[in-house]
Write an enzyme that holds these catalytic residues in place. Structure first.
Site, PDB file in Angstrom:
ATOM      1  N   ASP A  39      -8.915  18.007 -13.717  1.00  0.00           N
ATOM      2  CA  ASP A  39      -9.599  16.575 -14.352  1.00  0.00           C
ATOM      3  C   ASP A  39      -9.068  16.672 -15.744  1.00  0.00           C
ATOM      4  O   ASP A  39     -10.067  16.973 -16.799  1.00  0.00           O
ATOM      5  CB  ASP A  39     -10.319  15.941 -14.501  1.00  0.00           C
ATOM      6  CG  ASP A  39     -10.908  14.704 -14.960  1.00  0.00           C
ATOM      7  OD1 ASP A  39     -10.128  14.336 -15.891  1.00  0.00           O
ATOM      8  OD2 ASP A  39     -12.250  14.470 -14.130  1.00  0.00           O
ATOM      9  N   ARG A  69       0.801  -1.142   0.222  1.00  0.00           N
ATOM     10  CA  ARG A  69       0.160  -0.163  -0.030  1.00  0.00           C
ATOM     11  C   ARG A  69       0.952   1.430   0.088  1.00  0.00           C
ATOM     12  O   ARG A  69       1.013   2.388  -0.225  1.00  0.00           O
ATOM     13  CB  ARG A  69      -0.930   0.299   1.011  1.00  0.00           C
ATOM     14  CG  ARG A  69      -1.426   1.661   1.416  1.00  0.00           C
ATOM     15  CD  ARG A  69      -2.806   1.154   2.344  1.00  0.00           C
ATOM     16  NE  ARG A  69      -2.873   0.249   3.108  1.00  0.00           N
ATOM     17  CZ  ARG A  69      -2.348   0.306   4.305  1.00  0.00           C
ATOM     18  NH1 ARG A  69      -1.519   1.994   5.067  1.00  0.00           N
ATOM     19  NH2 ARG A  69      -2.189  -0.412   5.564  1.00  0.00           N
ATOM     20  N   LYS A 126      -9.301   5.871 -18.509  1.00  0.00           N
ATOM     21  CA  LYS A 126     -10.282   6.466 -20.514  1.00  0.00           C
ATOM     22  C   LYS A 126      -8.567   5.985 -21.211  1.00  0.00           C
ATOM     23  O   LYS A 126      -8.388   4.940 -21.771  1.00  0.00           O
ATOM     24  CB  LYS A 126     -10.309   7.273 -20.130  1.00  0.00           C
ATOM     25  CG  LYS A 126     -11.565   8.137 -18.999  1.00  0.00           C
ATOM     26  CD  LYS A 126     -12.357   6.882 -19.018  1.00  0.00           C
ATOM     27  CE  LYS A 126     -13.283   6.659 -17.753  1.00  0.00           C
ATOM     28  NZ  LYS A 126     -13.643   8.106 -17.350  1.00  0.00           N
ATOM     29  N   TYR A 182     -18.207  15.600 -14.799  1.00  0.00           N
ATOM     30  CA  TYR A 182     -18.254  14.354 -15.302  1.00  0.00           C
ATOM     31  C   TYR A 182     -19.409  13.735 -13.898  1.00  0.00           C
ATOM     32  O   TYR A 182     -19.436  14.761 -12.956  1.00  0.00           O
ATOM     33  CB  TYR A 182     -16.846  13.051 -14.711  1.00  0.00           C
ATOM     34  CG  TYR A 182     -16.859  11.708 -14.600  1.00  0.00           C
ATOM     35  CD1 TYR A 182     -18.202  11.122 -15.155  1.00  0.00           C
ATOM     36  CD2 TYR A 182     -16.844  11.081 -12.992  1.00  0.00           C
ATOM     37  CE1 TYR A 182     -17.993   9.968 -15.535  1.00  0.00           C
ATOM     38  CE2 TYR A 182     -16.700   9.750 -12.775  1.00  0.00           C
ATOM     39  CZ  TYR A 182     -17.293   9.146 -14.107  1.00  0.00           C
ATOM     40  OH  TYR A 182     -17.797   7.339 -14.339  1.00  0.00           O
TER      41      TYR A 182
HETATM   42  C1  LIG Z   1     -14.614   8.425 -16.232  1.00  0.00           C
HETATM   43  C2  LIG Z   1     -13.947   9.438 -15.497  1.00  0.00           C
HETATM   44  C3  LIG Z   1     -13.615   9.552 -14.118  1.00  0.00           C
HETATM   45  C4  LIG Z   1     -13.718   8.857 -13.306  1.00  0.00           C
HETATM   46  O1  LIG Z   1     -12.756   7.786 -13.515  1.00  0.00           O
HETATM   47  P1  LIG Z   1     -13.137   6.157 -13.080  1.00  0.00           P
HETATM   48  O2  LIG Z   1     -11.627   5.725 -12.816  1.00  0.00           O
HETATM   49  O3  LIG Z   1     -14.237   5.904 -13.726  1.00  0.00           O
HETATM   50  O4  LIG Z   1     -13.131   6.490 -11.444  1.00  0.00           O
HETATM   51  C5  LIG Z   1     -13.271  10.830 -13.709  1.00  0.00           C
HETATM   52  N1  LIG Z   1     -13.222  12.060 -14.747  1.00  0.00           N
HETATM   53  C6  LIG Z   1     -13.739  11.866 -15.960  1.00  0.00           C
HETATM   54  C7  LIG Z   1     -13.397  13.084 -16.948  1.00  0.00           C
HETATM   55  C8  LIG Z   1     -13.976  10.746 -16.694  1.00  0.00           C
HETATM   56  O5  LIG Z   1     -14.218  10.784 -17.574  1.00  0.00           O
END
Ligand SMILES: *Cc1c(COP(=O)(O)O)cnc(C)c1O
Length: 378
Positions: free
Chosen positions: A168, A44, A193, A96
């Site tokens: 983000d 961890r 992604k 999101y």
């Molecule tokens: C998918 C997504 C998230 C969340 O990510 P996870 O890996 O599904 O927890 C956050 N921000 C954006 C822009 C996303 O597309």
């Protein structure tokens, strides 16, 4: 080193013991304190596969430090530990759905408070700043409406008001834009992604050059414990090696899909920063290498959205984005369903809106499938 070279090599020197070219997957929970010499104690806290990924992502964002997490939401949750009860955050109104849910339905219960405004209009951001504001949080391009936020202006407002700025950057990836170079403090990614790129893992990352923020986030990473598995770290490292190749294809396909959609009579509006009519097209040109792989569009007849999606053959109806395979979805009933209907609609996420993560398939096959969908539902 330039970008594609960093993507393949940063953090990934051949293994000193065996010369292995690929980073070994250190599937271990703990380390012998009699044998180990490099301070590894417990996975961890430290894991060599994770550290390779963290070094790689930091190099791609041109940041000093990278941290990785079990999901994008775990990364976001951990960033929230930089705040204290009573702190206020100004958030972009088009984030999101899961980020909105975390802030509104969990973090507000711990005494944080949030205002959601349109970050394409910096006067709204400035007007929302209060005495207890500590952080500005946005995506760019945003999800699902592909609004583009001025990173330089954001960094400047943050510095003047002594606020942490967080972007983000999941939709863009460091190949298309690097917010830290524009003066932003912290970059967040869902590595699920484009960075992973193959729809086979869930993961997240935080990159920063702010030493104080990094030290606290590193402490929280270990103390909260939302760390990724070594296998998942390996898969993201493998995905990142082809990030530039994949993104070039995603972007080229997406631009052609956007142009195709804009000439369809069933479509009332296309949201894609690469189209000249996009309200922030010039800004996107200035701060991004290309315009990304996600295209959103609206149908004149919103009752046709579901029949259209169900008539597609090749393009998969599903949440998520950023994989080599095309994925399409209906934000109002899927990714953004957790936002109350009224709030969702006031932000432009109507029943006729469709979000398309354009994959790396042959363009002609994608266009034929879209055509089939329109004809079957029209
Ligand atoms: C998918 C997504 C998230 C969340 O990510 P996870 O890996 O599904 O927890 C956050 N921000 C954006 C822009 C996303 O597309």
């Amino acid at each position: 080193m330039r970008f594609a070279t960093r993507a393949i090599h940063a953090g990934q020197d051949p293994d000193p013991r065996t010369g292995a070219v690929s980073v070994p997957i250190y599937m271990t929970s703990t380390y012998s304190q009699a044998v180990g010499k490099e301070g590894y104690e417990y996975s961890r806290t430290q894991n060599p596969t994770r550290e390779a990924l963290e070094a790689n992502l930091a190099a791609l964002e041109k940041g000093d430090h990278g941290l990785t997490f079990a999901s994008g939401m775990a990364a976001t949750s951990t960033v929230m530990t930089l705040l204290r009860k009573g702190d206020h955050v100004v958030v972009a109104d088009d984030v999101y759905g899961g980020t909105h849910r975390l802030f509104r339905q969990i973090m507000e219960g711990y005494g944080l408070h949030f205002d959601f405004v349109d970050f394409t209009d910096m006067s709204q951001v400035k007007a929302a700043i209060q005495d207890d504001t500590r952080m500005l949080w946005t995506e760019t391009p945003t999800n699902p409406l592909l609004k583009v936020v001025d990173l330089r202006a954001l960094g400047r407002i943050g510095r003047r008001a002594d606020l942490l700025t967080v972007v983000d950057s999941t939709f863009a990836t460091p190949y298309l834009q690097r917010p830290l170079e524009h003066g932003v403090d912290i970059v967040v990614h869902s590595t699920t992604k484009y960075l992973g790129g193959h729809s086979d893992i869930i993961g997240g990352a935080v990159i920063t050059s702010d030493e104080g923020a990094h030290a606290r986030l590193r402490f929280s990473q270990n103390a909260m414990g939302a760390v990724p598995s070594p296998l998942d770290c390996f898969l993201v490292l493998r995905g990142v090696k082809t990030l530039p190749l994949r993104m070039d294809r995603h972007c080229a396909n997406a631009l052609d899909v956007a142009r195709f959609l804009k000439h369809r009579e069933e479509v009332s509006r296309v949201h894609y920063p690469g189209l000249e009519e996009h309200p922030q097209h010039r800004l996107a040109r200035a701060q991004m290498r290309a315009f990304g792989g996600v295209v959103s569009f609206e149908l004149h007849d919103e009752t046709m959205a579901m029949p259209f999606l169900q008539a597609l053959d090749l393009i998969i109806l599903g949440e998520s984005l950023g994989g080599v395979e095309s994925l399409i979805e209906h934000p109002a009933s899927m990714t953004h369903a957790s936002i109350p209907r009224e709030e969702r609609e006031s932000r432009g996420i109507g029943e006729g809106l469709i979000r398309f993560s354009v994959g790396c398939e042959d363009l002609e096959d994608l266009l034929e499938d879209l055509e089939r969908g329109f004809e079957a539902s029209g």
